[in-house]
Design a protein around this motif. Structure first.
Motif, PDB file in Angstrom:
ATOM      1  N   UNK A  28     -11.775  -6.502  12.343  1.00 34.38           N
ATOM      2  CA  UNK A  28     -12.765  -5.537  11.868  1.00 34.38           C
ATOM      3  C   UNK A  28     -13.624  -6.042  10.730  1.00 34.38           C
ATOM      4  N   UNK A  29     -13.038  -6.877   9.884  1.00 37.78           N
ATOM      5  CA  UNK A  29     -13.769  -7.371   8.715  1.00 37.78           C
ATOM      6  C   UNK A  29     -14.397  -8.745   8.945  1.00 37.78           C
ATOM      7  N   UNK A  30     -14.013  -9.383  10.048  1.00 39.26           N
ATOM      8  CA  UNK A  30     -14.570 -10.705  10.334  1.00 39.26           C
ATOM      9  C   UNK A  30     -14.051 -11.792   9.417  1.00 39.26           C
ATOM     10  N   UNK A  31     -12.804 -11.650   8.972  1.00 40.14           N
ATOM     11  CA  UNK A  31     -12.178 -12.687   8.146  1.00 40.14           C
ATOM     12  C   UNK A  31     -10.886 -13.122   8.819  1.00 40.14           C
ATOM     13  N   UNK A  32     -10.402 -14.284   8.459  1.00 43.65           N
ATOM     14  CA  UNK A  32      -9.223 -14.826   9.116  1.00 43.65           C
ATOM     15  C   UNK A  32      -7.978 -13.989   8.820  1.00 43.65           C
ATOM     16  N   UNK A  33      -7.033 -14.066   9.729  1.00 47.61           N
ATOM     17  CA  UNK A  33      -5.767 -13.361   9.561  1.00 47.61           C
ATOM     18  C   UNK A  33      -5.039 -13.863   8.317  1.00 47.61           C
ATOM     19  N   UNK A  34      -5.110 -15.170   8.065  1.00 49.39           N
ATOM     20  CA  UNK A  34      -4.488 -15.746   6.876  1.00 49.39           C
ATOM     21  C   UNK A  34      -5.085 -15.191   5.593  1.00 49.39           C
ATOM     22  N   UNK A  35      -6.417 -15.016   5.564  1.00 46.36           N
ATOM     23  CA  UNK A  35      -7.076 -14.480   4.375  1.00 46.36           C
ATOM     24  C   UNK A  35      -6.698 -13.019   4.165  1.00 46.36           C
ATOM     25  N   UNK A  36      -6.587 -12.259   5.263  1.00 45.51           N
ATOM     26  CA  UNK A  36      -6.146 -10.864   5.159  1.00 45.51           C
ATOM     27  C   UNK A  36      -4.751 -10.822   4.546  1.00 45.51           C
ATOM     28  N   UNK A  37      -3.855 -11.657   5.050  1.00 47.06           N
ATOM     29  CA  UNK A  37      -2.480 -11.706   4.562  1.00 47.06           C
ATOM     30  C   UNK A  37      -2.453 -12.077   3.084  1.00 47.06           C
ATOM     31  N   UNK A  38      -3.208 -13.097   2.714  1.00 50.00           N
ATOM     32  CA  UNK A  38      -3.278 -13.562   1.322  1.00 50.00           C
ATOM     33  C   UNK A  38      -3.782 -12.451   0.402  1.00 50.00           C
ATOM     34  N   UNK A  39      -4.866 -11.806   0.790  1.00 48.83           N
ATOM     35  CA  UNK A  39      -5.453 -10.754  -0.046  1.00 48.83           C
ATOM     36  C   UNK A  39      -4.533  -9.537  -0.131  1.00 48.83           C
ATOM     37  N   UNK A  40      -3.907  -9.165   0.978  1.00 52.74           N
ATOM     38  CA  UNK A  40      -2.987  -8.032   0.955  1.00 52.74           C
ATOM     39  C   UNK A  40      -1.806  -8.294   0.026  1.00 52.74           C
ATOM     40  N   UNK A  41      -1.260  -9.509   0.094  1.00 51.36           N
ATOM     41  CA  UNK A  41      -0.148  -9.853  -0.797  1.00 51.36           C
ATOM     42  C   UNK A  41      -0.575  -9.731  -2.256  1.00 51.36           C
ATOM     43  N   UNK A  42      -1.772 -10.181  -2.552  1.00 56.90           N
ATOM     44  CA  UNK A  42      -2.295 -10.095  -3.917  1.00 56.90           C
ATOM     45  C   UNK A  42      -2.461  -8.636  -4.337  1.00 56.90           C
ATOM     46  N   UNK A  43      -2.998  -7.812  -3.457  1.00 59.05           N
ATOM     47  CA  UNK A  43      -3.191  -6.399  -3.765  1.00 59.05           C
ATOM     48  C   UNK A  43      -1.856  -5.679  -3.962  1.00 59.05           C
ATOM     49  N   UNK A  44      -0.860  -6.062  -3.176  1.00 56.15           N
ATOM     50  CA  UNK A  44       0.473  -5.468  -3.304  1.00 56.15           C
ATOM     51  C   UNK A  44       1.111  -5.892  -4.626  1.00 56.15           C
ATOM     52  N   UNK A  45       1.012  -7.187  -4.966  1.00 59.57           N
ATOM     53  CA  UNK A  45       1.589  -7.694  -6.217  1.00 59.57           C
ATOM     54  C   UNK A  45       0.969  -7.032  -7.437  1.00 59.57           C
ATOM     55  N   UNK A  46      -0.321  -6.738  -7.367  1.00 60.97           N
ATOM     56  CA  UNK A  46      -1.007  -6.110  -8.502  1.00 60.97           C
ATOM     57  C   UNK A  46      -0.775  -4.603  -8.559  1.00 60.97           C
ATOM     58  N   UNK A  47      -0.114  -4.067  -7.534  1.00 63.88           N
ATOM     59  CA  UNK A  47       0.179  -2.636  -7.520  1.00 63.88           C
ATOM     60  C   UNK A  47      -0.949  -1.776  -6.998  1.00 63.88           C
ATOM     61  N   UNK A  48      -1.943  -2.381  -6.334  1.00 58.61           N
ATOM     62  CA  UNK A  48      -3.069  -1.632  -5.808  1.00 58.61           C
ATOM     63  C   UNK A  48      -2.764  -1.028  -4.439  1.00 58.61           C
ATOM     64  N   UNK A  49      -1.831  -1.640  -3.722  1.00 60.48           N
ATOM     65  CA  UNK A  49      -1.450  -1.188  -2.385  1.00 60.48           C
ATOM     66  C   UNK A  49       0.064  -1.120  -2.329  1.00 60.48           C
ATOM     67  N   UNK A  50       0.545  -0.053  -1.724  1.00 60.82           N
ATOM     68  CA  UNK A  50       1.980   0.110  -1.514  1.00 60.82           C
ATOM     69  C   UNK A  50       2.227  -0.058  -0.013  1.00 60.82           C
ATOM     70  N   UNK A  51       3.268  -0.781   0.320  1.00 64.23           N
ATOM     71  CA  UNK A  51       3.571  -1.029   1.728  1.00 64.23           C
ATOM     72  C   UNK A  51       4.812  -0.224   2.118  1.00 64.23           C
ATOM     73  N   UNK A  52       4.737   0.391   3.275  1.00 65.48           N
ATOM     74  CA  UNK A  52       5.916   1.070   3.810  1.00 65.48           C
ATOM     75  C   UNK A  52       6.007   0.705   5.284  1.00 65.48           C
ATOM     76  N   UNK A  53       7.202   0.755   5.817  1.00 65.06           N
ATOM     77  CA  UNK A  53       7.336   0.413   7.224  1.00 65.06           C
ATOM     78  C   UNK A  53       7.944   1.577   7.989  1.00 65.06           C
ATOM     79  N   UNK A  54       7.659   1.588   9.283  1.00 64.33           N
ATOM     80  CA  UNK A  54       8.179   2.628  10.150  1.00 64.33           C
ATOM     81  C   UNK A  54       8.266   2.071  11.560  1.00 64.33           C
ATOM     82  N   UNK A  55       8.967   2.771  12.414  1.00 67.86           N
ATOM     83  CA  UNK A  55       9.083   2.372  13.814  1.00 67.86           C
ATOM     84  C   UNK A  55       7.973   3.067  14.593  1.00 67.86           C
ATOM     85  N   UNK A  56       7.265   2.283  15.407  1.00 69.13           N
ATOM     86  CA  UNK A  56       6.267   2.918  16.259  1.00 69.13           C
ATOM     87  C   UNK A  56       6.885   3.220  17.621  1.00 69.13           C
ATOM     88  N   UNK A  57       6.096   3.760  18.527  1.00 67.51           N
ATOM     89  CA  UNK A  57       6.630   4.210  19.815  1.00 67.51           C
ATOM     90  C   UNK A  57       7.203   3.080  20.665  1.00 67.51           C
TER      91      UNK A  57
END
Length: 107
Positions: A28-57
């Motif tokens: 959707x953003x036109x950026x690499x999967x690795x860059x998404x992963x890198x940026x998400x990890x950074x956002x999570x470490x800084x406390x800007x994003x909280x991650x939760x997991x669940x089971x899908x169907x």
């Protein structure tokens, strides 16, 4: 796209749909999967994003990325920076168009 722009786009996308996968964000953003992963990890470490997991169907584990109040404030700050940069870019382009138009009229 700079890391700041990528983080802004990620925060904006996650605010709209917390259940997007990293692959969907990448496409959707036109950026690499690795860059998404890198940026998400950074956002999570800084406390800007909280991650939760669940089971899908399909009985697979899926993650949900939720903006924290700190993340919403960061998105606002990045939005202001993004708009300022785009406004400056617009002004430069506007002057360049005026210069080219004046040069064309002078011929």
């Amino acid at each position: 796209m700079s890391n700041q722009q990528s983080k802004y786009q990620l925060l904006k996308s996650l605010e709209q749909d917390a259940n997007l996968t990293q692959r969907q964000l990448s496409e959707g953003l036109g950026i690499s999967l690795g860059k998404v992963n890198y940026c998400l990890k950074s956002l999570i470490q800084k406390g800007f994003v909280k991650i939760s997991n669940f089971k899908n169907s399909n009985h697979k584990l899926q993650y949900s990325y939720l903006l924290t109040p700190k993340g919403a404030a960061e998105k606002t700050k990045l939005t202001i920076m993004f708009l300022k940069a785009k406004t400056e870019e617009y002004e430069v382009l506007k002057k360049e168009v005026e210069k080219l138009t004046n040069a064309e009229i002078g011929k």
